[in-house]
Scaffold this active site. Structure first.
Site, PDB file in Angstrom:
ATOM      1  N   ASP A  43      56.724  47.795  42.701  1.00  0.00           N
ATOM      2  CA  ASP A  43      55.787  46.985  42.939  1.00  0.00           C
ATOM      3  C   ASP A  43      55.105  46.763  43.612  1.00  0.00           C
ATOM      4  O   ASP A  43      54.376  46.262  44.067  1.00  0.00           O
ATOM      5  CB  ASP A  43      56.204  45.684  43.314  1.00  0.00           C
ATOM      6  CG  ASP A  43      57.822  44.967  42.939  1.00  0.00           C
ATOM      7  OD1 ASP A  43      57.815  45.384  41.709  1.00  0.00           O
ATOM      8  OD2 ASP A  43      58.924  44.409  43.238  1.00  0.00           O
ATOM      9  N   GLU A 226      57.697  38.859  34.110  1.00  0.00           N
ATOM     10  CA  GLU A 226      57.502  38.941  35.273  1.00  0.00           C
ATOM     11  C   GLU A 226      56.383  39.949  35.409  1.00  0.00           C
ATOM     12  O   GLU A 226      55.621  40.276  34.390  1.00  0.00           O
ATOM     13  CB  GLU A 226      58.844  39.301  35.639  1.00  0.00           C
ATOM     14  CG  GLU A 226      59.236  40.497  35.804  1.00  0.00           C
ATOM     15  CD  GLU A 226      60.223  40.747  36.586  1.00  0.00           C
ATOM     16  OE1 GLU A 226      61.309  40.381  36.575  1.00  0.00           O
ATOM     17  OE2 GLU A 226      61.260  42.325  36.270  1.00  0.00           O
ATOM     18  N   ARG A 317      63.297  53.456  42.082  1.00  0.00           N
ATOM     19  CA  ARG A 317      61.654  53.700  41.335  1.00  0.00           C
ATOM     20  C   ARG A 317      60.859  54.167  42.220  1.00  0.00           C
ATOM     21  O   ARG A 317      60.869  54.431  43.673  1.00  0.00           O
ATOM     22  CB  ARG A 317      61.369  52.223  40.767  1.00  0.00           C
ATOM     23  CG  ARG A 317      62.213  51.399  40.250  1.00  0.00           C
ATOM     24  CD  ARG A 317      62.424  50.499  39.436  1.00  0.00           C
ATOM     25  NE  ARG A 317      61.835  49.401  40.710  1.00  0.00           N
ATOM     26  CZ  ARG A 317      62.319  47.646  40.717  1.00  0.00           C
ATOM     27  NH1 ARG A 317      62.043  47.312  39.910  1.00  0.00           N
ATOM     28  NH2 ARG A 317      62.814  47.616  41.898  1.00  0.00           N
TER      29      ARG A 317
END
Length: 357
Positions: A43, A226, A317
Site C-alpha cells: 500500500d 479498493e 508483497r
C-alpha cells in the site's frame, strides 16, 4: 645508479597512488539505474512536497513517515502515531496516506477495534499535524462517519483506503467500503465519494461511485474495488483503483475518468470506467494500491505500487516503481509491469541531486 633506482621506485609509488585514486573515483561514481523492488511493504503512499519525497506507511500498529530528497530511497524516519491500547482504532492499522491541505498534513488510515480476522470493524480515521512540518506532532481528529445516516453514529459502515481529491476549490473523499455492515470480511467492496466540509469532516451523505461489475474486475472468490488514487493530467481527472482479489496474482488496476470537470463529481454518470489499465504478467504477480509522483526535475511521471513476491496466495508483497507516459487523448499509459532485477533509469533529476551532494 642508486639514485636512478630510488627515482624509479618513487615513480612506481606515485603511479600506484594515482591509480588507486583513479579507481576510488570510479568506485564512487553515482549509479544511474536502480532495480525493483525498492523496499518491502504494501500500500505505498509516496508524495512530493517541495524538493522532498514523503513516504507514509504502517508498521507494528503505528504510522511512520519518511522524508528524502530521493524518490528511490527512504530517508529520515519518524513514527508519528502509535495506535492506542484500546478503542476503535487499537488494531489492524492499514494503508495510511498523508496529504498536505491548507498548510497542514492530514493522515487518513484504516483501523479496527479487534485484532486479526475477521476484519469486520475497520473504519477510517484522520490525524492532523500541528504545523506545516511533516515531522511535527499529530493530533487524532477521530473517526469519519462513512455510512448512510450521519445522524446515527452507531450505524457507521466498514471503510478503508480513503484518499482526498481537491477540485475547483472543493475537497472530496473517496474510499472503499461495504454497502452495509456485515459479520464477515468476505464482503464485496465498492468505491464511494463524498464532499468534505474540511479535511477531517465529511459533508452530506456518501455516493456509490463504482462497484465490481466488469468482467476484468470480477472473479472468485471475492469481488473488490479498493485503493482509489487520484491522478490528474491538466484538467483531466482520473481515479485509479485496485480490483480482483488482493491476495491473488489477478490483482490489477482499473480506472474511472471524470467526463466533465465542470460537472457534478457526485454524479456517477459523470465518470467512465475503463480497465484493466495496469496488471501483472508472468514475472510480476499482481499489481495494486498505487500512488503517483513526479520525478525530481518534474519531467517524468511515475507510478509506485506493490506486487506479490511470488505467485502463491497471500500478502507477501514489496514496493516497486516505474515511469509512465500519456496517450494522445490525455489518458495514462502505464505500460508493462517491469520484472524484478531489471535495470531502470533513475527518475530524471535524481542523479544530478546526488552528484551535487
Amino acid at each position: 645508479m642508486k639514485l636512478k633506482i630510488v627515482a624509479f621506485a618513487l615513480t612506481l609509488i606515485v603511479s600506484f597512488v594515482r591509480c588507486g585514486e583513479s579507481e576510488a573515483v570510479v568506485g564512487d561514481t553515482v549509479k544511474t539505474t536502480f532495480t525493483n523492488p525498492v523496499w518491502d511493504g504494501a500500500d505505498p503512499w509516496l508524495t512530493k512536497q517541495g524538493n522532498e519525497y514523503v513516504y507514509c506507511y504502517s508498521a507494528n500498529n503505528s504510522i511512520v513517515v519518511s522524508r528524502s530528497i530521493y524518490m528511490t530511497r527512504k530517508g529520515e524516519l519518524k513514527r508519528i502515531w502509535q495506535a492506542p491500547a484500546t478503542g476503535w482504532n487499537s488494531h489492524s492499522v492499514w494503508a495510511p496516506e498523508i496529504h498536505f491541505v491548507d498548510g497542514r498534513w492530514y493522515v487518513y488510515y484504516a483501523a479496527g477495534s479487534t485484532p486479526g480476522s475477521p476484519f469486520i470493524n475497520q473504519r477510517t480515521g484522520v490525524l492532523r499535524s500541528k504545523t506545516a512540518d511533516v515531522f511535527s506532532d499529530y493530533e487524532d481528529m477521530g473517526m469519519l462517519y462513512t455510512g448512510d445516516n450521519p445522524s446515527d453514529p452507531q450505524s457507521n459502515v466498514w471503510a478503508i483506503d480513503m484518499t482526498v481529491l481537491e477540485h475547483q476549490g472543493k475537497l472530496f473523499a473517496i474510499w472503499s467500503g461495504w454497502l452495509e455492515q456485515k459479520d464477515t470480511d468476505a464482503t464485496p467492496q465498492h468505491l464511494y465519494i463524498q464532499e468534505m466540509e474540511n479535511p477531517y469532516t465529511l459533508k452530506g451523505t456518501r455516493v456509490l461511485l463504482s462497484s465490481p461489475q466488469e468482467s476484468w474486475e470480477t472473479g472468485e472468490p471475492l469481488n473488490l474495488n479498493e485503493g482509489p488514487q487520484i491522478l490528474k493530467n491538466g484538467e483531466q481527472v482520473f481515479v485509479v483503483y485496485s480490483c480482483r482479489e488482493s491476495w491473488l496474482v489477478e490483482y490489477r488496476q482499473g480506472m474511472l475518468q471524470l467526463n466533465d470537470p465542470d460537472g457534478n463529481l457526485l454524479d456517477p454518470a459523470n465518470w467512465t470506467k475503463n480497465g484493466p489499465v495496469f496488471q501483472g504478467n508472468s514475472q510480476v504477480h499482481g499489481v495494486g494500491h498505487c500512488s503517483f509522483v513526479k520525478s525530481p526535475d518534474g519531467a517524468e511521471d511515475w507510478i509506485v505500487y506493490h506486487s506479490k513476491k511470488d505467485a502463491n496466495p497471500g500478502w507477501n508483497r514489496d514496493v516497486r516503481m516505474q515511469p509512465f507516459t500519456w496517450n494522445a487523448d490525455g489518458t495514462p499509459n502505464f505500460g508493462t509491469a517491469i520484472p524484478a532485477g531489471k535495470e531502470i533509469n533513475r527518475p530524471s533529476g535524481e542523479v544530478e541531486i546526488e552528484n551535487a551532494e
